[in-house]
Design a protein around this motif. Structure first.
Motif, PDB file in Angstrom:
ATOM      1  N   ALA A   1      40.286  45.337  34.109  1.00 54.95           N
ATOM      2  CA  ALA A   1      39.358  44.239  33.895  1.00 54.95           C
ATOM      3  C   ALA A   1      39.722  42.938  34.939  1.00 54.95           C
ATOM      4  O   ALA A   1      39.049  42.164  35.345  1.00 54.95           O
ATOM      5  CB  ALA A   1      39.237  43.700  32.511  1.00 54.95           C
ATOM      6  N   MET A   2      40.955  42.871  35.079  1.00 54.72           N
ATOM      7  CA  MET A   2      41.589  41.644  36.019  1.00 54.72           C
ATOM      8  C   MET A   2      41.436  41.909  37.584  1.00 54.72           C
ATOM      9  O   MET A   2      41.195  40.909  38.209  1.00 54.72           O
ATOM     10  CB  MET A   2      43.110  41.629  35.773  1.00 54.72           C
ATOM     11  N   THR A   3      41.538  43.127  38.020  1.00 50.36           N
ATOM     12  CA  THR A   3      41.493  43.493  39.357  1.00 50.36           C
ATOM     13  C   THR A   3      40.318  42.952  40.291  1.00 50.36           C
ATOM     14  O   THR A   3      40.581  42.054  41.213  1.00 50.36           O
ATOM     15  CB  THR A   3      41.731  44.765  39.816  1.00 50.36           C
ATOM     16  N   PRO A   4      39.005  42.843  39.766  1.00 50.29           N
ATOM     17  CA  PRO A   4      37.969  42.253  40.405  1.00 50.29           C
ATOM     18  C   PRO A   4      38.101  40.707  40.745  1.00 50.29           C
ATOM     19  O   PRO A   4      37.737  40.147  41.634  1.00 50.29           O
ATOM     20  CB  PRO A   4      36.622  42.450  39.685  1.00 50.29           C
ATOM     21  N   TYR A   5      39.056  40.235  39.718  1.00 50.03           N
ATOM     22  CA  TYR A   5      39.328  38.647  39.791  1.00 50.03           C
ATOM     23  C   TYR A   5      40.329  38.378  40.760  1.00 50.03           C
ATOM     24  O   TYR A   5      40.605  37.251  40.970  1.00 50.03           O
ATOM     25  CB  TYR A   5      39.580  38.142  38.435  1.00 50.03           C
ATOM     26  N   TYR A   6      40.810  39.105  41.311  1.00 52.37           N
ATOM     27  CA  TYR A   6      41.677  39.142  42.497  1.00 52.37           C
ATOM     28  C   TYR A   6      41.096  39.386  43.831  1.00 52.37           C
ATOM     29  O   TYR A   6      41.299  38.871  44.756  1.00 52.37           O
ATOM     30  CB  TYR A   6      43.090  40.145  42.331  1.00 52.37           C
TER      31      TYR A   6
ATOM     32  N   GLN B   1      37.354  40.246  44.416  1.00 56.12           N
ATOM     33  CA  GLN B   1      36.031  39.859  44.754  1.00 56.12           C
ATOM     34  C   GLN B   1      35.679  38.501  44.026  1.00 56.12           C
ATOM     35  O   GLN B   1      35.512  37.657  44.960  1.00 56.12           O
ATOM     36  CB  GLN B   1      34.951  40.995  44.114  1.00 56.12           C
ATOM     37  N   HIS B   2      36.216  38.187  42.837  1.00 61.78           N
ATOM     38  CA  HIS B   2      35.681  37.008  42.092  1.00 61.78           C
ATOM     39  C   HIS B   2      36.988  36.109  42.221  1.00 61.78           C
ATOM     40  O   HIS B   2      37.390  35.817  41.172  1.00 61.78           O
ATOM     41  CB  HIS B   2      35.171  37.129  40.867  1.00 61.78           C
ATOM     42  N   PHE B   3      37.309  35.838  43.506  1.00 62.78           N
ATOM     43  CA  PHE B   3      38.382  35.112  43.517  1.00 62.78           C
ATOM     44  C   PHE B   3      38.471  33.689  43.620  1.00 62.78           C
ATOM     45  O   PHE B   3      39.312  32.764  43.853  1.00 62.78           O
ATOM     46  CB  PHE B   3      39.388  35.667  44.875  1.00 62.78           C
TER      47      PHE B   3
ATOM     48  N   PHE C   1      30.789  31.256  44.849  1.00 64.35           N
ATOM     49  CA  PHE C   1      32.216  31.600  44.326  1.00 64.35           C
ATOM     50  C   PHE C   1      33.027  31.207  43.081  1.00 64.35           C
ATOM     51  O   PHE C   1      33.399  31.665  42.198  1.00 64.35           O
ATOM     52  CB  PHE C   1      33.073  31.739  45.537  1.00 64.35           C
ATOM     53  N   GLY C   2      32.727  29.835  43.079  1.00 66.28           N
ATOM     54  CA  GLY C   2      33.394  28.889  42.210  1.00 66.28           C
ATOM     55  C   GLY C   2      32.796  29.190  40.877  1.00 66.28           C
ATOM     56  O   GLY C   2      33.230  29.308  39.818  1.00 66.28           O
ATOM     57  N   ARG C   3      31.238  28.763  41.004  1.00 66.18           N
ATOM     58  CA  ARG C   3      30.395  28.903  39.826  1.00 66.18           C
ATOM     59  C   ARG C   3      30.398  30.189  39.098  1.00 66.18           C
ATOM     60  O   ARG C   3      30.738  30.066  37.677  1.00 66.18           O
ATOM     61  CB  ARG C   3      28.825  28.443  40.096  1.00 66.18           C
ATOM     62  N   GLU C   4      30.738  31.199  39.749  1.00 73.15           N
ATOM     63  CA  GLU C   4      30.685  32.478  38.755  1.00 73.15           C
ATOM     64  C   GLU C   4      32.110  32.610  38.209  1.00 73.15           C
ATOM     65  O   GLU C   4      32.308  33.328  37.181  1.00 73.15           O
ATOM     66  CB  GLU C   4      30.290  33.689  39.812  1.00 73.15           C
ATOM     67  N   VAL C   5      32.957  32.094  38.724  1.00 71.93           N
ATOM     68  CA  VAL C   5      34.339  32.017  38.111  1.00 71.93           C
ATOM     69  C   VAL C   5      34.318  31.229  36.866  1.00 71.93           C
ATOM     70  O   VAL C   5      34.892  31.340  35.942  1.00 71.93           O
ATOM     71  CB  VAL C   5      35.303  31.793  39.244  1.00 71.93           C
TER      72      VAL C   5
ATOM     73  N   LYS D   1      40.080  18.038  31.430  1.00 72.34           N
ATOM     74  CA  LYS D   1      41.094  16.928  31.937  1.00 72.34           C
ATOM     75  C   LYS D   1      42.415  17.035  30.752  1.00 72.34           C
ATOM     76  O   LYS D   1      42.987  16.034  30.572  1.00 72.34           O
ATOM     77  CB  LYS D   1      40.470  15.596  31.744  1.00 72.34           C
ATOM     78  N   LEU D   2      42.730  18.145  30.309  1.00 66.49           N
ATOM     79  CA  LEU D   2      43.788  18.262  29.366  1.00 66.49           C
ATOM     80  C   LEU D   2      45.069  19.092  29.905  1.00 66.49           C
ATOM     81  O   LEU D   2      46.020  19.151  29.122  1.00 66.49           O
ATOM     82  CB  LEU D   2      43.251  18.936  27.881  1.00 66.49           C
ATOM     83  N   ARG D   3      44.584  19.900  31.205  1.00 64.64           N
ATOM     84  CA  ARG D   3      45.778  20.715  31.523  1.00 64.64           C
ATOM     85  C   ARG D   3      45.596  21.029  33.012  1.00 64.64           C
ATOM     86  O   ARG D   3      44.635  21.699  33.413  1.00 64.64           O
ATOM     87  CB  ARG D   3      45.825  21.867  30.820  1.00 64.64           C
ATOM     88  N   ALA D   4      46.291  20.020  33.841  1.00 65.17           N
ATOM     89  CA  ALA D   4      45.727  20.263  35.400  1.00 65.17           C
ATOM     90  C   ALA D   4      46.362  21.625  35.807  1.00 65.17           C
ATOM     91  O   ALA D   4      47.288  21.986  35.552  1.00 65.17           O
ATOM     92  CB  ALA D   4      46.464  19.092  35.977  1.00 65.17           C
ATOM     93  N   GLY D   5      45.773  21.882  37.136  1.00 67.34           N
ATOM     94  CA  GLY D   5      45.946  23.514  37.671  1.00 67.34           C
ATOM     95  C   GLY D   5      45.093  24.064  37.853  1.00 67.34           C
ATOM     96  O   GLY D   5      44.066  24.332  36.643  1.00 67.34           O
ATOM     97  N   THR D   6      44.826  24.584  38.969  1.00 64.01           N
ATOM     98  CA  THR D   6      43.799  25.810  39.218  1.00 64.01           C
ATOM     99  C   THR D   6      43.937  27.012  38.012  1.00 64.01           C
ATOM    100  O   THR D   6      45.017  27.400  37.921  1.00 64.01           O
ATOM    101  CB  THR D   6      43.987  26.486  40.592  1.00 64.01           C
ATOM    102  N   GLU D   7      42.822  27.050  37.421  1.00 71.40           N
ATOM    103  CA  GLU D   7      43.128  28.234  36.420  1.00 71.40           C
ATOM    104  C   GLU D   7      43.453  29.574  37.034  1.00 71.40           C
ATOM    105  O   GLU D   7      42.819  29.873  38.029  1.00 71.40           O
ATOM    106  CB  GLU D   7      41.651  28.034  35.588  1.00 71.40           C
ATOM    107  N   ASN D   8      44.220  30.247  36.285  1.00 73.75           N
ATOM    108  CA  ASN D   8      44.596  31.698  36.475  1.00 73.75           C
ATOM    109  C   ASN D   8      43.519  32.608  36.078  1.00 73.75           C
ATOM    110  O   ASN D   8      43.530  33.217  34.947  1.00 73.75           O
ATOM    111  CB  ASN D   8      46.033  31.746  35.875  1.00 73.75           C
TER     112      ASN D   8
END
Ligand code: PLP
Length: 376
Positions: free
Chosen positions: A20-25, A27-29, A38-42, A231-238
């Motif tokens: 389930a994770m690999t496409p998010y590394y 294709q949907h990165f 790209f951003g909206r689908e993530v 705005k509760l936890r900064a940092g690009t989401e994993n």
């Protein structure tokens, strides 16, 4: 054959989670904050994951904040109670993970809080009458009690603790890092304000977890920067991690009862195997009692042979631990709080749905060869 019985330290990733994770590394990165496709689908996946987790726990999606794991979730909850709610008195136990205890100690050193510890019996069960008297003396406290202990497996009655906290207007935080995905949690019923969870303890990836924070409860940002997580936890989401976390929780809850029965049977098999084949075996805390301990953990005291038993087992391909992986080498604060008999070998066996009865049989055989067998 290599045997992994250290699942309280971390669990192997489920292959379905990995898939389930690999496409998010690959294709949907995209970055969930980007406005292009790209951003909206993530972002859509991120929202869907939050929704799924909320549904599994009977919570609202905006009460789930993704973090880097259990440690960050615990730290955020504690900081929120102190800075956000202005709490000055904290009630906790000697058995909490260092993610809680060391964090509280830092605030105590800075003079921000006073800490009271709930009394416990010789098996580590908490004295809830003592908790009530502490709450009576000082309402508006912050109570931090884990659902289950990672070293000895004791389960705490978080339903009863939540009721007491509500009665005395206290904020309640529970660390469910060892029980999330192993027990059902209904957050409409449980009177909890903050709850911490971590994916790598239920066959999800490392470095991702979440904090549940009940609507209306103060939340103070631990990490500052961008406006992620409302705005509760900064940092690009994993995103790959969050997808893995969600998939792992879905898989865990789809077959929760089957997993529970299967793993409890393995634990029972090991208990019987040890008692029937070795002399002078005792169990730590409530580890031995099915209804009072995590079915994934068995903490055993074995006779001291003079050799390093954990190393001997490792040489035979069996991975177990003496206690918490985070404190390897240091004397365990949990075992110290129990005041165990000195000169004994403490071994924590912790199981998962990927262990087998053959593995348990092999462990009993190896231990029988290493330790004094029961005289015929
Ligand atoms: N709380 C408990 C009870 C744990 O067992 C652990 C990890 O062992 C943690 C917190 C820390 O979680 P993480 O490794 O996700 O930071």
């Amino acid at each position: 054959m290599k045997i992994y019985l250290d699942n309280a330290a971390t669990t192997p990733l489920d292959k379905k989670v990995f898939e389930a994770m690999t496409p998010y590394y690959l294709q949907h990165f995209g970055n969930a904050s980007s406005h292009h496709t790209f951003g909206r689908e993530v972002k859509a996946t991120l929202d869907a994951c939050r929704q799924t987790i909320a549904q599994l726990l009977n919570a609202n999606a905006d009460e789930i904040i993704f973090t880097s794991g259990g440690t960050e979730a615990d730290n955020t909850a504690i900081q929120s109670a102190i800075y956000g709610a202005g709490v000055e008195h904290v009630i906790t136990t000697k058995f909490e993970h260092h993610a809680v205890l060391h964090t509280l100690e830092q605030f105590e050193k800075k003079g921000k809080i006073r800490i009271s510890y709930i009394n416990h019996d010789t098996q580590g069960s908490l004295d809830l009458a003592h908790l009530e008297s502490l709450l009576q003396q000082q309402p508006n406290s912050f109570v931090s009690v884990m659902h289950a202990n990672n070293e000895i497996g004791n389960l705490n009655d978080i339903e009863a603790i939540g009721e007491l906290c509500e009665k005395y207007n206290a904020l309640f935080h529970t660390d469910t890092v060892q029980t999330m995905g192993h027990y059902a949690h209904d957050l409409q019923k449980l009177k909890v304000h903050y709850l911490a969870a971590s994916a790598h303890k239920f066959h999800g990836p490392k470095g991702v977890g979440f904090l549940y924070c009940r609507k209306g409860t103060p939340l103070t940002q631990l990490l500052h920067g961008g406006g992620q997580e409302a705005k509760l936890r900064a940092g690009t989401e994993n995103i790959a991690g969050i997808v893995g976390l969600t998939k792992a929780l879905e898989l865990a809850y789809a077959d929760l009862h089957e997993h529970h029965t299967y793993i409890q049977n393995l634990k029972n098999q090991l208990i019987d195997g040890l008692l029937n084949n070795l002399s002078d075996v005792t169990f730590n805390g409530r580890s031995f009692e099915a209804d009072k301990s995590l079915y994934t953990v068995l903490s055993v005291c074995l006779p001291d042979t003079g050799d390093d038993l954990l190393r001997c087992l490792d040489e035979q391909g069996i991975a177990v631990s003496g206690g918490s992986a985070c404190s390897t080498g240091a004397a365990s604060h949990v075992l110290q709080a129990l005041k165990l008999r000195p000169g004994r070998n403490t071994v924590r066996f912790s199981f998962s749905r990927f262990n087998t009865a053959e593995e348990i049989e092999q462990v009993v055989n190896v231990l029988s060869a290493l330790l004094q067998p029961i005289a015929a």
